[in-house]
Structure formats: structure tokens, C-alpha cells
Design a protein around this motif. Structure first.
Motif, PDB file in Angstrom:
ATOM      1  N   SER A 280       9.808   0.278   5.927  1.00  0.00           N
ATOM      2  CA  SER A 280       8.946   0.348   4.741  1.00  0.00           C
ATOM      3  C   SER A 280       8.023  -0.864   4.668  1.00  0.00           C
ATOM      4  CB  SER A 280       9.802   0.443   3.474  1.00  0.00           C
ATOM      5  OG  SER A 280      10.547   1.647   3.465  1.00  0.00           O
ATOM      6  N   LEU A 281       8.537  -2.023   5.024  1.00  0.00           N
ATOM      7  CA  LEU A 281       7.694  -3.222   5.039  1.00  0.00           C
ATOM      8  C   LEU A 281       6.568  -3.085   6.062  1.00  0.00           C
ATOM      9  CD1 LEU A 281      10.300  -6.134   4.704  1.00  0.00           C
ATOM     10  CD2 LEU A 281       8.592  -5.415   3.005  1.00  0.00           C
ATOM     11  N   ILE A 282       6.883  -2.496   7.210  1.00  0.00           N
ATOM     12  CA  ILE A 282       5.858  -2.305   8.235  1.00  0.00           C
ATOM     13  C   ILE A 282       4.816  -1.292   7.767  1.00  0.00           C
ATOM     14  CG2 ILE A 282       5.438  -1.420  10.564  1.00  0.00           C
ATOM     15  CD1 ILE A 282       6.552  -4.289  10.385  1.00  0.00           C
ATOM     16  N   LYS A 283       5.258  -0.274   7.056  1.00  0.00           N
ATOM     17  CA  LYS A 283       4.308   0.705   6.515  1.00  0.00           C
ATOM     18  C   LYS A 283       3.367   0.026   5.520  1.00  0.00           C
ATOM     19  CE  LYS A 283       4.201   5.415   4.694  1.00  0.00           C
ATOM     20  NZ  LYS A 283       5.037   6.588   4.304  1.00  0.00           N
ATOM     21  N   LEU A 284       3.902  -0.843   4.684  1.00  0.00           N
ATOM     22  CA  LEU A 284       3.071  -1.603   3.748  1.00  0.00           C
ATOM     23  C   LEU A 284       2.165  -2.575   4.490  1.00  0.00           C
ATOM     24  CD1 LEU A 284       5.742  -2.340   1.002  1.00  0.00           C
ATOM     25  CD2 LEU A 284       3.705  -0.921   0.716  1.00  0.00           C
ATOM     26  N   TYR A 285       2.702  -3.204   5.519  1.00  0.00           N
ATOM     27  CA  TYR A 285       1.924  -4.139   6.337  1.00  0.00           C
ATOM     28  C   TYR A 285       0.701  -3.442   6.935  1.00  0.00           C
ATOM     29  CZ  TYR A 285       0.769  -7.193  10.281  1.00  0.00           C
ATOM     30  OH  TYR A 285       0.107  -7.986  11.189  1.00  0.00           O
ATOM     31  N   GLU A 286       0.903  -2.256   7.477  1.00  0.00           N
ATOM     32  CA  GLU A 286      -0.201  -1.520   8.095  1.00  0.00           C
ATOM     33  C   GLU A 286      -1.204  -1.036   7.050  1.00  0.00           C
ATOM     34  OE1 GLU A 286       1.950   1.435  10.229  1.00  0.00           O
ATOM     35  OE2 GLU A 286       2.368   0.116  11.947  1.00  0.00           O
ATOM     36  N   THR A 287      -0.721  -0.757   5.842  1.00  0.00           N
ATOM     37  CA  THR A 287      -1.614  -0.318   4.774  1.00  0.00           C
ATOM     38  C   THR A 287      -2.478  -1.459   4.260  1.00  0.00           C
ATOM     39  OG1 THR A 287      -0.053   1.402   4.074  1.00  0.00           O
ATOM     40  CG2 THR A 287      -1.713   0.733   2.480  1.00  0.00           C
ATOM     41  N   TYR A 288      -1.893  -2.630   4.120  1.00  0.00           N
ATOM     42  CA  TYR A 288      -2.586  -3.772   3.519  1.00  0.00           C
ATOM     43  C   TYR A 288      -3.245  -4.681   4.548  1.00  0.00           C
ATOM     44  CZ  TYR A 288      -0.559  -2.965  -1.139  1.00  0.00           C
ATOM     45  OH  TYR A 288      -0.222  -2.445  -2.369  1.00  0.00           O
ATOM     46  N   SER A 289      -3.003  -4.459   5.828  1.00  0.00           N
ATOM     47  CA  SER A 289      -3.478  -5.399   6.846  1.00  0.00           C
ATOM     48  C   SER A 289      -4.997  -5.447   6.896  1.00  0.00           C
ATOM     49  CB  SER A 289      -2.935  -5.010   8.226  1.00  0.00           C
ATOM     50  OG  SER A 289      -3.397  -3.731   8.605  1.00  0.00           O
ATOM     51  N   SER A 290      -5.501  -6.601   7.221  1.00  0.00           N
ATOM     52  CA  SER A 290      -6.944  -6.814   7.385  1.00  0.00           C
ATOM     53  C   SER A 290      -7.114  -7.791   8.545  1.00  0.00           C
ATOM     54  CB  SER A 290      -7.554  -7.364   6.089  1.00  0.00           C
ATOM     55  OG  SER A 290      -6.955  -8.598   5.742  1.00  0.00           O
TER      56      SER A 290
END
Length: 348
Positions: A280-290
Motif C-alpha cells: 500500500s505504501l508503494i502504491k501511494l509512493y507511485e501515486t504521489y511521486s514526482s
């Protein structure tokens, strides 16, 4: 480099052989069918890269062939070119309205046929490289002018925790996220949330139920102050279904989304809480990554628990472990992901 495979469905033997010879000389891998029924069987058993099909045939005409193949996800988006001696406008209009990609009248010039095949294969290759529904809509813009679809549309603002729509609602709009982030989730019989997706700026929202013309199958809620563009259902459906290749690709994507949802449910059933928290953290990471090296996610522990499918207390405990390992930093509700590769490597 493998050859493109073309299926020729033509009842006149001399025409079928001439077309096959031309295509083989042009470095295509060709298979043949002498009638519509045999053509449908061959296409379903081994989908080609493109289909050339006569209209007036015994047993099953070309319109019936196109109709049956359009109902199967594996063949729905295959490039389909009608070959016919009939040049009346009514026949042309009927074929194109049913979703044919091109319509060539016999007799035809060799370069006319080869040019049509090359153009359709190139377009299909571009389309096949698109892997997400939101990307597919942007791809459709190249051929159907999505700028007009979005021009002068109304926008609506939502505060954090505002509900965009509820499960069971019938949607009259597809939304494009102009600012903010949205979570989509289900609520089980015990009233607990299961978050299965997070949409961000530039994504579309609510498109699946509009495409399928069914009630909403999920809840959607703003995770932060959000602004959405409202696209009416009829306009969105016209954009998508005007082009047979695009609508066929949507069928595949919806099928893949269902498979992905089933996979997530299986992982929730068998993976450990630690593994699910890491995912779940990785899913959030990929969503918020810039472009920033450090990605910071502002997410409530209840929302994160909804993604993981566990109690909030369990998520807090796992986050403390990750913080101790220096994989993340925690500042209030904000989580900074420092070591995404190590989080990805969590197995249990």
C-alpha cells in the motif's frame, strides 16, 4: 522480427489467392477462410493482427462476421477492413457504423490495399501500447478531439472528505481531476472501508460505470481539497464508442481491471499485514511521486488501514517498524518514503 498475421475471409477463390499472394510478397503471414463461418472460427482460435473480409458470402456475410468478433474481448479491437464489389453509399455507411476500420471496393489498386493495411496496423500498435484507461482516453484525443470534449465544461469543487458519488448511484458524468486526489472504496457489512484505488490530477474518475452503463460500483471521496471537470455521460460515450478499436481496447481493460481486483483480494486473503502495508505504501509512493527524491504522502492512518484491509492499530505498528528501519519518516499524518526499493522487497 515476426511477421504481421493477416486473415483473409473471401469466398471467391481467385480473388482470395491473388490477395494472399500479394500479402505474402509484402512479407505478411497470411491465413485464409472461404466463408464467414470458417473465418470467425479461425479468428477466435488464433486472433490475427488484421482481418480482410468480403461482405457478400455464403453461410455468414461480412456484417455478421464483424458483429460476432466485436462481442469477443480477444478480437473486438482487431483492425477490420471490408472488401466488396458493392460501392453504394448505404453499404459503406452500414459497414462503418458497425465499426469497420476501412472499406475497400473491388477491383482495387494493390497500393491502395497495402496502404490501408499499413495504416491500420500502425494505429493498432499505438493503441495496444496503451495500458491504462486514462491513457486510452488521451490516445482517443488524437483521433476524436478530446479538447472539444473538455472545452467549456463545468467544474465542481469538493472539500476534503466530501463524497463525490456513492455505490449504487447512476452516474450522469465522468470526472476529470483537475486538482486533488480521490480515493475509491467499498464498505463491507461491518461498515469498514476497503480502499482499492487512489486517483490523482489528470486522471479520469467514474468512467467504468459510464462505459458499462451501470450503477456506480464503489464510493469516491476527496482525500484533499479537489476540483473536478464534469463531462456528460453521452459526450464521453460518443468519444469512446465512435471508434471500434478504442471501444474494443476498453473491453480488454475492464476485463484486466476485474482480474487485478481479484488478485488484490487474493493477496489480502493470503499476504501478511506487513506485506500488505508495504504494498500500500508503494502504491501511494507511485501515486504521489514526482521529480523529488523523497516522496511525502499525507494520509490518515484510517485510510491507510482501509487500503491494507486491517485494523488501524496494526498499520500504526507496522509503520513504527518501518520507521525504526529508517525506510520512512513520520511527521503527524505525513509519511515520507525514504527507501522505496527496500519496502518493495518486503516478502512477509
Amino acid at each position: 522480427m515476426s511477421k504481421h498475421r493477416i486473415l483473409v475471409i473471401e469466398d471467391q477463390e481467385d480473388v482470395r489467392e491473388n490477395i494472399s499472394e500479394l500479402l505474402e510478397l509484402s512479407n505478411y503471414d497470411v491465413s485464409n477462410a472461404s466463408n464467414g463461418k470458417d473465418g470467425v472460427k479461425k479468428a477466435l482460435s488464433s486472433p490475427p493482427d488484421l482481418i480482410l473480409c468480403d461482405i457478400m458470402m455464403p453461410e455468414m456475410d461480412g456484417y455478421e462476421v464483424l458483429y460476432l468478433l466485436s462481442k469477443n474481448p480477444e478480437t473486438a479491437s482487431l483492425p477490420f477492413i471490408f472488401l466488396t464489389a458493392k460501392a453504394e453509399k448505404s453499404d459503406f455507411r452500414k459497414g462503418m457504423n458497425m465499426g469497420a476500420d476501412d472499406y475497400i471496393t473491388k477491383p482495387f489498386e494493390e497500393m491502395e490495399l497495402l496502404g490501408a493495411i499499413e495504416r491500420r496496423l500502425k494505429k493498432y500498435k499505438e493503441l495496444s501500447s496503451v495500458s491504462e484507461i486514462d491513457q486510452l482516453v488521451q490516445y482517443a484525443a488524437k483521433y476524436q478531439n478530446v479538447e472539444d470534449l473538455e472545452r467549456e465544461r463545468k467544474s465542481q469543487s469538493f472539500k476534503k472528505k466530501d463524497i463525490i458519488y456513492r455505490e449504487g448511484d447512476f452516474g450522469n458524468f465522468v470526472y476529470k481531476i483537475q486538482k486533488g486526489k480521490i480515493k475509491t472504496y467499498h464498505i463491507n457489512e461491518d461498515g469498514k472501508e476497503f480502499i482499492h484505488d487512489i486517483r490523482k490530477e489528470g486522471d479520469f474518475l467514474g468512467e467504468q460505470s459510464v462505459i458499462q452503463d451501470t450503477a456506480r460500483t464503489e464510493f469516491a471521496e476527496a482525500m484533499e481539497d479537489t476540483e473536478l471537470m464534469l463531462i456528460p455521460k453521452d459526450d464521453f460515450q460518443e468519444l469512446i464508442f465512435k471508434n471500434r478499436e478504442i471501444s474494443g481496447q476498453f473491453i480488454k481493460m475492464l476485463s484486466n481491471n476485474l482480474s487485478q481486483r481479484e488478485k488484490e483480494l487474493m493477496e489480502m486473503a493470503y499476504n501478511t499485514v506487513r506485506k500488505r502495508t508495504a504494498d500500500s505504501l508503494i502504491k501511494l509512493y507511485e501515486t504521489y511521486s514526482s521529480d523529488n527524491e523523497k516522496v511525502t504522502v499525507d494520509v490518515s492512518r484510517a485510510d491507510l488501514a482501509g487500503m491494507v484491509g486491517t485494523a488501524t492499530e496494526s498499520v500504526i505498528r507496522i509503520l513504527s517498524e518501518f520507521k525504526k528501519d529508517q525506510w520512512i519518516e513520520i511527521n503527524g499524518s505525513a509519511i515520507s518514503i525514504l527507501e522505496p526499493e527496500k519496502i518493495k522487497s518486503v516478502k512477509f
